[in-house]
Write a protein that holds these residues in place. Structure first.
Motif, PDB file in Angstrom:
ATOM      1  N   PHE A  11       0.816  -1.212   0.000  1.00  7.33           N
ATOM      2  CA  PHE A  11       0.000   0.000   0.000  1.00  7.33           C
ATOM      3  C   PHE A  11       0.857   1.273   0.000  1.00  7.33           C
ATOM      4  CE2 PHE A  11      -2.486  -3.391   1.834  1.00  7.33           C
ATOM      5  CZ  PHE A  11      -3.745  -3.209   1.268  1.00  7.33           C
ATOM      6  N   ASP A  12       0.273   2.348  -0.543  1.00 10.14           N
ATOM      7  CA  ASP A  12       0.939   3.653  -0.491  1.00 10.14           C
ATOM      8  C   ASP A  12       0.888   4.240   0.913  1.00 10.14           C
ATOM      9  OD1 ASP A  12       1.618   3.766  -3.214  1.00 10.14           O
ATOM     10  OD2 ASP A  12      -0.368   4.512  -3.748  1.00 10.14           O
ATOM     11  N   LYS A  13      -0.253   4.081   1.587  1.00 12.26           N
ATOM     12  CA  LYS A  13      -0.442   4.591   2.944  1.00 12.26           C
ATOM     13  C   LYS A  13      -1.069   3.499   3.799  1.00 12.26           C
ATOM     14  CE  LYS A  13      -1.163   9.517   1.875  1.00 12.26           C
ATOM     15  NZ  LYS A  13      -0.849   9.418   0.438  1.00 12.26           N
ATOM     16  N   VAL A  14      -0.656   3.437   5.067  1.00  6.23           N
ATOM     17  CA  VAL A  14      -1.269   2.504   6.002  1.00  6.23           C
ATOM     18  C   VAL A  14      -1.514   3.226   7.327  1.00  6.23           C
ATOM     19  CG1 VAL A  14      -0.305   0.435   4.956  1.00  6.23           C
ATOM     20  CG2 VAL A  14       0.992   1.602   6.727  1.00  6.23           C
ATOM     21  N   VAL A  15      -2.693   3.018   7.889  1.00  5.53           N
ATOM     22  CA  VAL A  15      -3.045   3.575   9.202  1.00  5.53           C
ATOM     23  C   VAL A  15      -2.872   2.469  10.233  1.00  5.53           C
ATOM     24  CG1 VAL A  15      -4.872   4.581  10.604  1.00  5.53           C
ATOM     25  CG2 VAL A  15      -4.621   5.268   8.199  1.00  5.53           C
ATOM     26  N   LEU A  16      -2.046   2.741  11.256  1.00  2.00           N
ATOM     27  CA  LEU A  16      -1.660   1.724  12.228  1.00  2.00           C
ATOM     28  C   LEU A  16      -1.803   2.259  13.647  1.00  2.00           C
ATOM     29  CD1 LEU A  16       1.716   0.742  10.490  1.00  2.00           C
ATOM     30  CD2 LEU A  16      -0.488  -0.430  10.217  1.00  2.00           C
ATOM     31  N   GLN A  17      -1.884   1.340  14.602  1.00  2.00           N
ATOM     32  CA  GLN A  17      -1.878   1.699  16.017  1.00  2.00           C
ATOM     33  C   GLN A  17      -0.422   1.927  16.460  1.00  2.00           C
ATOM     34  OE1 GLN A  17      -4.341   2.285  18.020  1.00  2.00           O
ATOM     35  NE2 GLN A  17      -6.108   1.498  16.917  1.00  2.00           N
ATOM     36  N   PRO A  18      -0.079   3.102  16.971  1.00  2.00           N
ATOM     37  CA  PRO A  18       1.322   3.407  17.294  1.00  2.00           C
ATOM     38  C   PRO A  18       1.992   2.417  18.233  1.00  2.00           C
ATOM     39  CG  PRO A  18       0.030   5.408  17.296  1.00  2.00           C
ATOM     40  CD  PRO A  18      -0.951   4.275  17.143  1.00  2.00           C
ATOM     41  N   ASP A  19       1.255   1.897  19.210  1.00  2.00           N
ATOM     42  CA  ASP A  19       1.870   1.009  20.197  1.00  2.00           C
ATOM     43  C   ASP A  19       2.230  -0.361  19.631  1.00  2.00           C
ATOM     44  OD1 ASP A  19       1.599   3.012  22.056  1.00  2.00           O
ATOM     45  OD2 ASP A  19      -0.234   2.204  22.938  1.00  2.00           O
ATOM     46  N   PHE A  20       1.757  -0.669  18.430  1.00  2.00           N
ATOM     47  CA  PHE A  20       1.945  -2.019  17.887  1.00  2.00           C
ATOM     48  C   PHE A  20       3.161  -2.155  16.979  1.00  2.00           C
ATOM     49  CE2 PHE A  20      -2.864  -3.260  18.130  1.00  2.00           C
ATOM     50  CZ  PHE A  20      -2.791  -3.143  19.518  1.00  2.00           C
ATOM     51  N   TYR A  21       3.857  -1.041  16.702  1.00  2.00           N
ATOM     52  CA  TYR A  21       4.951  -1.094  15.739  1.00  2.00           C
ATOM     53  C   TYR A  21       6.210  -0.412  16.282  1.00  2.00           C
ATOM     54  CZ  TYR A  21       1.696  -3.018  12.442  1.00  2.00           C
ATOM     55  OH  TYR A  21       0.793  -3.853  11.847  1.00  2.00           O
ATOM     56  N   SER A  22       7.330  -1.070  16.070  1.00  2.00           N
ATOM     57  CA  SER A  22       8.616  -0.532  16.506  1.00  2.00           C
ATOM     58  C   SER A  22       9.169   0.439  15.468  1.00  2.00           C
ATOM     59  CB  SER A  22       9.619  -1.671  16.699  1.00  2.00           C
ATOM     60  OG  SER A  22       9.927  -2.272  15.448  1.00  2.00           O
ATOM     61  N   ARG A  23      10.175   1.177  15.870  1.00  2.00           N
ATOM     62  CA  ARG A  23      10.834   2.084  14.933  1.00  2.00           C
ATOM     63  C   ARG A  23      11.424   1.310  13.754  1.00  2.00           C
ATOM     64  NH1 ARG A  23      12.612   7.533  14.813  1.00  2.00           N
ATOM     65  NH2 ARG A  23      13.373   7.811  12.699  1.00  2.00           N
ATOM     66  N   GLN A  24      11.975   0.146  14.031  1.00  2.00           N
ATOM     67  CA  GLN A  24      12.577  -0.658  12.971  1.00  2.00           C
ATOM     68  C   GLN A  24      11.525  -1.109  11.949  1.00  2.00           C
ATOM     69  OE1 GLN A  24      13.105  -1.060  16.260  1.00  2.00           O
ATOM     70  NE2 GLN A  24      15.225  -0.279  16.319  1.00  2.00           N
ATOM     71  N   GLU A  25      10.356  -1.496  12.423  1.00  2.00           N
ATOM     72  CA  GLU A  25       9.295  -1.922  11.504  1.00  2.00           C
ATOM     73  C   GLU A  25       8.795  -0.752  10.662  1.00  2.00           C
ATOM     74  OE1 GLU A  25       7.006  -5.586  13.684  1.00  2.00           O
ATOM     75  OE2 GLU A  25       6.874  -3.622  14.649  1.00  2.00           O
ATOM     76  N   LEU A  26       8.633   0.403  11.298  1.00  2.00           N
ATOM     77  CA  LEU A  26       8.183   1.579  10.566  1.00  2.00           C
ATOM     78  C   LEU A  26       9.225   2.029   9.549  1.00  2.00           C
ATOM     79  CD1 LEU A  26       6.574   3.580  13.512  1.00  2.00           C
ATOM     80  CD2 LEU A  26       5.375   2.279  11.744  1.00  2.00           C
ATOM     81  N   ASP A  27      10.511   1.942   9.924  1.00  2.00           N
ATOM     82  CA  ASP A  27      11.574   2.298   8.984  1.00  2.00           C
ATOM     83  C   ASP A  27      11.582   1.355   7.784  1.00  2.00           C
ATOM     84  OD1 ASP A  27      12.368   4.413  10.541  1.00  2.00           O
ATOM     85  OD2 ASP A  27      14.093   3.392  11.437  1.00  2.00           O
ATOM     86  N   LEU A  28      11.316   0.077   8.030  1.00  2.00           N
ATOM     87  CA  LEU A  28      11.267  -0.889   6.938  1.00  2.00           C
ATOM     88  C   LEU A  28      10.152  -0.531   5.954  1.00  2.00           C
ATOM     89  CD1 LEU A  28      12.115  -3.531   5.569  1.00  2.00           C
ATOM     90  CD2 LEU A  28      10.556  -4.736   7.108  1.00  2.00           C
ATOM     91  N   LEU A  29       8.987  -0.195   6.490  1.00  2.00           N
ATOM     92  CA  LEU A  29       7.882   0.191   5.622  1.00  2.00           C
ATOM     93  C   LEU A  29       8.215   1.473   4.860  1.00  2.00           C
ATOM     94  CD1 LEU A  29       4.847  -0.578   7.962  1.00  2.00           C
ATOM     95  CD2 LEU A  29       5.508  -1.834   5.898  1.00  2.00           C
ATOM     96  N   ARG A  30       8.862   2.402   5.529  1.00  2.00           N
ATOM     97  CA  ARG A  30       9.250   3.649   4.850  1.00  2.00           C
ATOM     98  C   ARG A  30      10.216   3.361   3.698  1.00  2.00           C
ATOM     99  NH1 ARG A  30       9.671   9.079   6.817  1.00  2.00           N
ATOM    100  NH2 ARG A  30       9.277   8.338   8.927  1.00  2.00           N
TER     101      ARG A  30
END
Length: 231
Positions: free
Chosen positions: A21-40
């Protein structure tokens, strides 16, 4: 690989699926910085969920006595300085934690607490100023128009065509409600913002109806279940 425009997922993990997906809406407490960086790195813009008028936390001075009958959160006095600081702090933390932007939920208070609408606009402006998100997506908030369109990058029309009737079943809105929603959609599409639809369905026929109707109004659509557990 053809990318899909947007997903709303309130579970954890599923990075491979989210990468579509181009954009994803997620719950902040469920994702680490590393996971978010991977998606970025994969070109995905991550938006952290943020409730602006309901509080699911412990008792606090900004909470009203009334609660959301569906989800249990306490409604708040939106202009309370403590609530403003709390929400802006959540927004800032989400951005510092690796999110690209924010998804602003529970904005439709125009019928229950219309006196709080100016405070809600101030809160959104404070989030924009203090947290500095790359992208702000607001859920509904029709009582805040047209000012809201100057503060956000996109507006989501939740339950545009299909809804969850109860915890076990889904269905289309009645014709008269669909007509009202169409009027709101036409108004939104006349503004300089992105417009999305989020609908709820489980069977193929209702899902196709939601996607088809969103397409007719030029809206990008995502269809999921009541608790947003499907991708």
């Amino acid at each position: 690989m053809t990318r899909e425009p947007i997903a709303f997922y309130y579970g954890a993990g599923e990075l491979e699926r989210l990468s579509r997906f181009d954009k994803v809406v997620l719950q902040p407490d469920f994702y680490s910085r590393q996971e978010l960086d991977l998606l970025r790195e994969r070109g995905v813009q991550t938006l952290g969920y943020l409730s602006l008028t309901e509080d699911v936390g412990p008792p606090a001075p900004w909470q009203r006595e009334e609660r959301n009958p569906d989800w249990g959160g306490a409604f708040v006095y939106t202009g309370h300085p403590g609530w403003v600081a709390h929400v802006v702090g959540q927004a800032t933390s989400a951005m510092a934690g690796g999110f690209s932007g924010l998804f602003l939920d529970t904005l439709n208070i125009e019928f229950n607490y219309p006196e709080d609408l100016p405070h809600l606009l101030y809160l959104i402006a404070a989030i924009r100023e203090e947290a500095k998100p790359d992208y702000l997506l607001a859920n509904r908030g029709f009582g805040l128009l047209p000012q809201l369109a100057d503060l956000v990058d996109g507006i989501l029309f939740e339950s545009f065509s299909a809804r969850w009737v109860d915890t076990e079943s889904y269905g289309p809105w009645p014709d008269d409600v669909l007509e009202v929603h169409a009027e709101y959609a036409e108004r939104l599409l006349g503004m300089d913002i992105d417009v999305y639809a989020l609908d709820y369905a489980e069977d193929e026929e209702l899902t196709e109806f939601a996607y088809r109707r969103a397409h007719e109004f030029g809206m990008l659509c995502f269809v999921t279940d009541r608790v947003l557990s499907k991708i």
